[in-house]
Design an enzyme around this catalytic site. Structure first.
Site, PDB file in Angstrom:
ATOM      1  N   LYS A 116       0.812  -1.216   0.000  1.00  0.00           N
ATOM      2  CA  LYS A 116       0.000   0.000   0.000  1.00  0.00           C
ATOM      3  C   LYS A 116       0.845   1.266   0.000  1.00  0.00           C
ATOM      4  O   LYS A 116       0.434   2.300  -0.517  1.00  0.00           O
ATOM      5  CB  LYS A 116      -0.959  -0.028   1.189  1.00  0.00           C
ATOM      6  CG  LYS A 116      -2.087  -1.040   1.039  1.00  0.00           C
ATOM      7  CD  LYS A 116      -3.035  -0.971   2.200  1.00  0.00           C
ATOM      8  CE  LYS A 116      -4.261  -1.857   1.960  1.00  0.00           C
ATOM      9  NZ  LYS A 116      -3.929  -3.251   1.768  1.00  0.00           N
ATOM     10  N   GLU A 200      -2.783   7.415   7.324  1.00  0.00           N
ATOM     11  CA  GLU A 200      -3.267   8.438   6.409  1.00  0.00           C
ATOM     12  C   GLU A 200      -4.465   9.148   7.022  1.00  0.00           C
ATOM     13  O   GLU A 200      -5.085   8.664   7.980  1.00  0.00           O
ATOM     14  CB  GLU A 200      -3.654   7.829   5.065  1.00  0.00           C
ATOM     15  CG  GLU A 200      -4.798   6.854   5.138  1.00  0.00           C
ATOM     16  CD  GLU A 200      -5.071   6.154   3.811  1.00  0.00           C
ATOM     17  OE1 GLU A 200      -4.203   6.241   2.922  1.00  0.00           O
ATOM     18  OE2 GLU A 200      -6.125   5.526   3.675  1.00  0.00           O
ATOM     19  N   ASN A 235     -14.672  -2.117   8.887  1.00  0.00           N
ATOM     20  CA  ASN A 235     -13.927  -2.002   7.624  1.00  0.00           C
ATOM     21  C   ASN A 235     -14.137  -3.189   6.693  1.00  0.00           C
ATOM     22  O   ASN A 235     -13.405  -3.348   5.716  1.00  0.00           O
ATOM     23  CB  ASN A 235     -12.424  -1.809   7.886  1.00  0.00           C
ATOM     24  CG  ASN A 235     -12.142  -0.582   8.722  1.00  0.00           C
ATOM     25  OD1 ASN A 235     -12.617   0.501   8.401  1.00  0.00           O
ATOM     26  ND2 ASN A 235     -11.381  -0.736   9.795  1.00  0.00           N
ATOM     27  N   GLU A 275      -9.683   1.214  -5.719  1.00  0.00           N
ATOM     28  CA  GLU A 275     -10.604   1.672  -4.687  1.00  0.00           C
ATOM     29  C   GLU A 275     -10.346   3.137  -4.350  1.00  0.00           C
ATOM     30  O   GLU A 275      -9.202   3.569  -4.214  1.00  0.00           O
ATOM     31  CB  GLU A 275     -10.485   0.804  -3.438  1.00  0.00           C
ATOM     32  CG  GLU A 275     -10.773  -0.673  -3.708  1.00  0.00           C
ATOM     33  CD  GLU A 275     -11.006  -1.464  -2.439  1.00  0.00           C
ATOM     34  OE1 GLU A 275     -10.866  -0.899  -1.348  1.00  0.00           O
ATOM     35  OE2 GLU A 275     -11.332  -2.659  -2.556  1.00  0.00           O
ATOM     36  N   GLU A 288      -6.402   2.092  -2.662  1.00  0.00           N
ATOM     37  CA  GLU A 288      -5.548   0.963  -2.993  1.00  0.00           C
ATOM     38  C   GLU A 288      -6.028   0.334  -4.286  1.00  0.00           C
ATOM     39  O   GLU A 288      -7.132   0.616  -4.759  1.00  0.00           O
ATOM     40  CB  GLU A 288      -5.575  -0.084  -1.871  1.00  0.00           C
ATOM     41  CG  GLU A 288      -6.953  -0.681  -1.629  1.00  0.00           C
ATOM     42  CD  GLU A 288      -6.981  -1.650  -0.460  1.00  0.00           C
ATOM     43  OE1 GLU A 288      -5.897  -2.036  -0.001  1.00  0.00           O
ATOM     44  OE2 GLU A 288      -8.077  -2.010  -0.011  1.00  0.00           O
ATOM     45  N   ASN A 290      -6.608  -3.489  -5.821  1.00  0.00           N
ATOM     46  CA  ASN A 290      -6.636  -4.931  -5.576  1.00  0.00           C
ATOM     47  C   ASN A 290      -6.382  -5.650  -6.894  1.00  0.00           C
ATOM     48  O   ASN A 290      -7.189  -5.555  -7.829  1.00  0.00           O
ATOM     49  CB  ASN A 290      -7.982  -5.351  -4.984  1.00  0.00           C
ATOM     50  CG  ASN A 290      -8.139  -4.843  -3.562  1.00  0.00           C
ATOM     51  OD1 ASN A 290      -7.267  -5.042  -2.722  1.00  0.00           O
ATOM     52  ND2 ASN A 290      -9.229  -4.155  -3.300  1.00  0.00           N
ATOM     53  N   PHE A 348     -22.270  -8.880  16.125  1.00  0.00           N
ATOM     54  CA  PHE A 348     -21.774  -9.493  14.883  1.00  0.00           C
ATOM     55  C   PHE A 348     -20.558 -10.390  15.110  1.00  0.00           C
ATOM     56  O   PHE A 348     -19.702 -10.509  14.229  1.00  0.00           O
ATOM     57  CB  PHE A 348     -21.439  -8.413  13.843  1.00  0.00           C
ATOM     58  CG  PHE A 348     -22.614  -7.581  13.450  1.00  0.00           C
ATOM     59  CD1 PHE A 348     -23.472  -8.004  12.456  1.00  0.00           C
ATOM     60  CD2 PHE A 348     -22.873  -6.379  14.085  1.00  0.00           C
ATOM     61  CE1 PHE A 348     -24.571  -7.243  12.092  1.00  0.00           C
ATOM     62  CE2 PHE A 348     -23.971  -5.604  13.734  1.00  0.00           C
ATOM     63  CZ  PHE A 348     -24.817  -6.042  12.734  1.00  0.00           C
TER      64      PHE A 348
END
Length: 668
Positions: A116, A200, A235, A275, A288, A290, A348
């Site tokens: 990244k 970031e 995320n 993305e 990023e 993928n 969850f």
């Protein structure tokens, strides 16, 4: 063209690749760990090869084991799916040395975009808009806090080799930056074998929107529109759609062209995804790239009519793209819901076990013009393991517009039966019915903002409550009628079914009258004069049925549980009692059973392993203090104190595997 493809993956993506290969007349080889011996992808493939023990590090991540499987089966190409070795340049190089084609991008592109830090530098050089941040290596937690403060809170702490939401934390102050750095570093090392971290700026009110790119080995690259992936939890994407309800044509074109520019800068071919994070003013920033197929690729396939797996295979075989950018048209709207084995009522947390019932909705084109697609790698009777991702299926809907796609998804979720493991079906249904989602007012904070205290089910409004009460009245009438038939056949007088009943659930009680209609339907009358005509083919023992309620068709999951009728629909889960008036009167006088007091206990919230215990017996602890860490499915979950107290006893030990609700520690 290739004669035999080995799929270096498992679960639904392995099954997905097998389907396309079969359509193209290409033989397939599945690989499997000991835990996946009876998995669906193993049953579907033409051949299957065991590659090692259950832990992925000894099976699906073992390059040597997969190379051996390739040699033994004579496969001439490998599709890596996503996750595992899909973005591992060492694996791609090993295949090249074996003379086997990697169904993916060139090694150089994987290396450049897989890191990244490097990818952000290359993106900036290619003219792609990037998020402000620190791309250098960070030595320790104190340096992470210093850098974060200089960037300006909030910040995103991310693993350089990360993906799938692992190794990511948001920090709002120095303390959270230190804790987030330590947690991300540990999680990244365990998940990727690479603990490098970068920081970031966290864009507030962000949307997560990605561009699908596709290129061949002859220099042709196109973008296939965008996917909105803003409905996320920890995320991790939960619901995706194509196109985005937010982008306009100009922004879509600008994002697509930047994505193509980046792909060209690294000599990219095959399918890939760039993305972006997009703010409320449609400013977008590179996140990023993928270098693989994305989990959410089906929504792009549904709106473009392309089979991305087929395109990857053809590109790898040296074929040119058969279309250009001007040929790409977005048709209709598609939505994907990720069905996970996780308990929405317990924050969850992952759930494991055997699928005692697995009945997906009907796939294909429906009579209303919508389409349902279900990509899955499980089956009824199969097991959800602790070793791998908890995804059960990817349910997709397509409609001519967003409203029809949402309606189709809502119906399909109501028709989807999953039992045996906790699952997020009710939560997905709740999102489909949520006004903010239906309006397209999305950000990556949607779940946190709309369900700040977690998900506790949907409380029915007055109209839904009466509708479900009427359905319960219908079911009760069928049960009573069946009992009457049985009593008549064994020599007793046939039971007379009364017309007056009380339907109750929670704190609600509805006195109703039931009138039998010709054809087996009933009309349920309420005290306020409301009438509900109900028809269905429901019979005792059915776990799902379609009910016509005042002419509206609804699919409801049903269960006779003791004297109660359990009804589940659109995120609502009710235990309904239908009683004769005198019985209902007496039942209202019964004391309510109180749940056990667990306020002085820390219980394990999920099946997992204790990886750290941060306190000792006798310690004074404060609200919010970290007490222990449980690891499940490669995700670290920090358990924190809910009040100020003293640790009385620690029952668990480091490295111990615990079940749900097993005791970790007690408090005074």
């Amino acid at each position: 063209m290739f004669s035999k493809i080995l799929i270096a993956n498992r679960g639904e993506i392995a099954c997905r690749v097998i389907k396309t290969a079969r359509k193209m007349g290409i033989a397939t080889v599945a690989v499997y760990s000991e835990a996946d011996r009876d998995a669906l992808h193993v049953k579907m493939a033409d051949e299957a090869v065991a590659i090692g023990p259950a832990p992925s590090s000894q099976s699906y991540l073992s390059i040597d084991a997969i190379l051996k499987a390739i040699r033994n089966t004579g496969a001439d190409a490998v599709h890596p799916g996503y996750g595992f070795l899909s973005e591992n340049p060492v694996f791609a190089q090993a295949l090249e040395r074996e003379g086997v084609v990697f169904l993916g991008p060139p090694v150089g592109a994987i290396e450049a975009m897989g890191d990244k830090i490097t990818s952000k530098k290359l993106a900036a050089e290619a003219g792609v808009s990037t998020v402000p941040g620190h791309m250098g290596l960070i030595e320790d937690a104190d340096e992470a806090a210093t850098i974060s403060a200089s960037i300006g809170y909030p910040v995103m702490i991310k693993a350089s080799a990360g993906g799938g939401g692992k190794g990511m934390r948001i920090a709002w102050d120095d303390e959270e930056a230190r804790d987030g750095f330590r947690a991300s570093k540990s999680e990244a090392k365990n998940s990727f074998g690479d603990d490098r971290i970068f920081i970031e700026k966290f864009v507030e009110q962000p949307r997560h929107i990605e561009i699908q790119v596709l290129g061949d080995q002859h220099g042709n690259i196109v973008y296939l529109g965008e996917r909105e992936c803003s409905i996320q939890r920890r995320n991790q994407k939960v619901i995706e759609e194509a196109p985005s309800p937010f982008l306009d044509a100009g922004t879509r074109k600008a994002m697509g062209e930047q994505a193509v520019a980046l792909a060209k800068a690294v000599g990219y071919f095959s399918a890939g995804t760039v993305e972006f994070i997009v703010d409320g003013n449609r400013n977008f920033y590179f996140l990023e790239m993928n270098t693989r197929l994305q989990v959410e690729h089906p929504v792009t396939e549904l709106v473009t009519g392309l089979d991305l797996v087929e395109q990857m295979i053809r590109v790898a075989a040296g074929e040119k793209l058969s279309f250009g950018q001007d040929d790409v048209k977005l048709n209709g709207w598609a939505i994907e819901s990720r069905l996970y084995a996780e308990d929405p009522y317990r924050n969850f947390l992952p759930s494991t076990g055997r699928l005692s019932r697995y009945r997906p909705p009907t796939e294909g084109g429906l009579t209303d013009g919508t389409i349902i697609r279900n990509d899955t790698g499980v089956y009824e009777g199969g097991e959800i393991s602790i070793y791998y991702d908890p995804m059960i299926a990817k349910l997709c809907s397509w409609g001519e517009d967003r409203a029809s796609a949402i309606a189709a998804m809502a119906r399909a979720l109501n028709d989807f039966e999953v039992e045996g493991v906790g699952n997020n079906l009710p939560f997905l249904s709740a999102v489909m019915d949520h006004a903010r989602f239906q309006d397209g007012r999305l950000t990556t904070a949607f779940i946190a903002e709309e369900f700040p205290d977690g998900f506790h089910g949907v409380t029915p409004d007055a109209a839904a409550a009466k509708r479900l009460a009427a359905v319960a009245g219908f079911i009760n009438h069928k049960v009573q009628a069946r009992a009457g038939e049985i009593s008549g056949t064994i020599g007793y007088h046939r039971r007379v079914i009364g017309s007056d009943w009380v339907v109750s659930f929670g704190d609600m009680a509805y006195p109703v009258s039931i009138e039998l209609q010709t054809g087996g339907g009933i009309v349920v009358g309420f005290n306020d004069g409301a009438l509900f005509a109900v028809e269905s083919n429901w019979k005792p023992g059915m776990t799902h049925a379609v009910f016509m309620v005042n002419g509206d068709e609804i699919g409801i999951k049903t269960e006779l549980s003791g004297a109660a009728i359990r009804l589940r629909w659109s995120g609502i889960d009710l235990a309904v009692n239908v009683r004769e008036p005198r019985v209902a009167e007496l039942a209202s006088l019964m004391p309510k059973k109180l749940p056990p007091d667990t306020s002085k206990m820390l219980l394990c919230p999920m099946p997992g392993v204790i990886t750290s215990i941060r306190v000792k017996e006798g310690d004074q602890i404060e609200f919010g203090q970290a007490l222990a860490t449980v690891e499940a499915m490669k995700m670290e979950n920090v358990l924190k104190a809910e009040k100020k107290t003293v640790v009385k006893r620690i029952a668990a030990t480091l490295g111990q595997s615990l079940a749900v609700n097993e005791l970790i520690m007690e408090f005074e």
